[in-house]
Design a protein around this motif. Sequence first.
Motif, PDB file in Angstrom:
ATOM      1  N   PRO A   6      40.439 -32.201 -24.701  1.00 48.06           N
ATOM      2  CA  PRO A   6      40.059 -31.591 -25.980  1.00 48.06           C
ATOM      3  C   PRO A   6      40.753 -32.252 -27.168  1.00 48.06           C
ATOM      4  O   PRO A   6      41.818 -32.858 -27.014  1.00 48.06           O
ATOM      5  CB  PRO A   6      40.512 -30.140 -25.822  1.00 48.06           C
ATOM      6  CG  PRO A   6      40.749 -29.925 -24.374  1.00 48.06           C
ATOM      7  CD  PRO A   6      41.140 -31.267 -23.817  1.00 48.06           C
ATOM      8  N   SER A   7      40.160 -32.117 -28.348  1.00 52.63           N
ATOM      9  CA  SER A   7      40.749 -32.679 -29.573  1.00 52.63           C
ATOM     10  C   SER A   7      42.117 -32.072 -29.833  1.00 52.63           C
ATOM     11  O   SER A   7      42.311 -30.866 -29.651  1.00 52.63           O
ATOM     12  CB  SER A   7      39.841 -32.380 -30.769  1.00 52.63           C
ATOM     13  OG  SER A   7      40.502 -32.754 -31.967  1.00 52.63           O
ATOM     14  N   ARG A  13      38.863 -28.513 -32.065  1.00 51.23           N
ATOM     15  CA  ARG A  13      38.797 -28.057 -30.673  1.00 51.23           C
ATOM     16  C   ARG A  13      38.159 -26.666 -30.586  1.00 51.23           C
ATOM     17  O   ARG A  13      37.321 -26.402 -29.728  1.00 51.23           O
ATOM     18  CB  ARG A  13      40.222 -28.016 -30.104  1.00 51.23           C
ATOM     19  CG  ARG A  13      40.274 -27.708 -28.630  1.00 51.23           C
ATOM     20  CD  ARG A  13      41.696 -27.738 -28.114  1.00 51.23           C
ATOM     21  NE  ARG A  13      42.541 -26.731 -28.724  1.00 51.23           N
ATOM     22  CZ  ARG A  13      43.570 -26.981 -29.536  1.00 51.23           C
ATOM     23  NH1 ARG A  13      43.910 -28.225 -29.833  1.00 51.23           N
ATOM     24  NH2 ARG A  13      44.282 -26.012 -30.063  1.00 51.23           N
ATOM     25  N   GLU A  17      34.743 -25.478 -28.637  1.00 48.44           N
ATOM     26  CA  GLU A  17      34.774 -24.414 -27.616  1.00 48.44           C
ATOM     27  C   GLU A  17      33.756 -23.320 -27.908  1.00 48.44           C
ATOM     28  O   GLU A  17      33.009 -22.897 -27.029  1.00 48.44           O
ATOM     29  CB  GLU A  17      36.185 -23.818 -27.512  1.00 48.44           C
ATOM     30  CG  GLU A  17      37.039 -24.660 -26.575  1.00 48.44           C
ATOM     31  CD  GLU A  17      38.538 -24.383 -26.702  1.00 48.44           C
ATOM     32  OE1 GLU A  17      38.921 -23.353 -27.284  1.00 48.44           O
ATOM     33  OE2 GLU A  17      39.314 -25.226 -26.199  1.00 48.44           O
ATOM     34  N   ARG A  51      35.367 -37.018 -24.349  1.00 48.08           N
ATOM     35  CA  ARG A  51      35.791 -36.557 -25.677  1.00 48.08           C
ATOM     36  C   ARG A  51      34.620 -35.859 -26.335  1.00 48.08           C
ATOM     37  O   ARG A  51      33.484 -36.314 -26.193  1.00 48.08           O
ATOM     38  CB  ARG A  51      36.191 -37.756 -26.545  1.00 48.08           C
ATOM     39  CG  ARG A  51      37.313 -38.600 -25.952  1.00 48.08           C
ATOM     40  CD  ARG A  51      38.621 -37.888 -26.046  1.00 48.08           C
ATOM     41  NE  ARG A  51      39.761 -38.699 -25.678  1.00 48.08           N
ATOM     42  CZ  ARG A  51      41.021 -38.288 -25.808  1.00 48.08           C
ATOM     43  NH1 ARG A  51      41.290 -37.100 -26.302  1.00 48.08           N
ATOM     44  NH2 ARG A  51      42.013 -39.055 -25.442  1.00 48.08           N
TER      45      ARG A  51
END
Length: 145
Positions: A6-7, A13, A17, A51
């Motif tokens: 995740p970022s 992020r 999500e 990513r």
Amino acid sequence: MATYIPSPRDWVREQVELYESSGGTKGTTLRDTGLPVIIVTNTGNKTGAVRKTPLMRVADGANYVLVGSQGGLPKNPVWVYNLRVNPMVEIRACTMVQAMKTREVTDAAERARLWKLAVAAYPPYEDYQKKTTRQIPVFVAEPAG
Ligand code: F42
């Protein structure tokens, strides 16, 4: 299967999500602007990891235009380097998920046409270009196969 990393940025992020866990029915716009966002699933050029990058949705017919603005910061976003190495992506636009192939736009006339579309969809891109000396990279994503 490659691992999803995740970022490191909380707001990015969290948008990914919410967007994905709702099946593309929530978190689909940029904060309070109400403007539509897509999720570009790309492959890390060093890690090979999955990513997920939210970007503004700039449509050109069946294609999307991807703008590496990163708010006009001096450096290109990392996903630009990922796409240069691994052009295959998956793009989610709300509930629609599609395999797409990206290419960086180098032709000046094509870039000028797509840049206009990008600025029409998200006017701050113009200010971001003024803030930085780098030329903001532009990619086209086309349906794969
Ligand atoms: N960014 C844009 O550039 N354009 C947009 O139109 C845009 C819209 C947008 C809308 C909603 C939203 O939530 C975010 C939006 N963003 C937009 C921000 C965008 O999602 C990215 O966060 C931003 O462009 C920065 O991209 P980045 O790829 O540099 O992401 C950073 C935060 C990141 O994930 N960094 C990782 C890290 O760990 O620091 C590296 C990720 C990575 O891909 N690593 C590579 C690997 O191999 O895994 C190698 C790294 C290397 O050194 O080459």
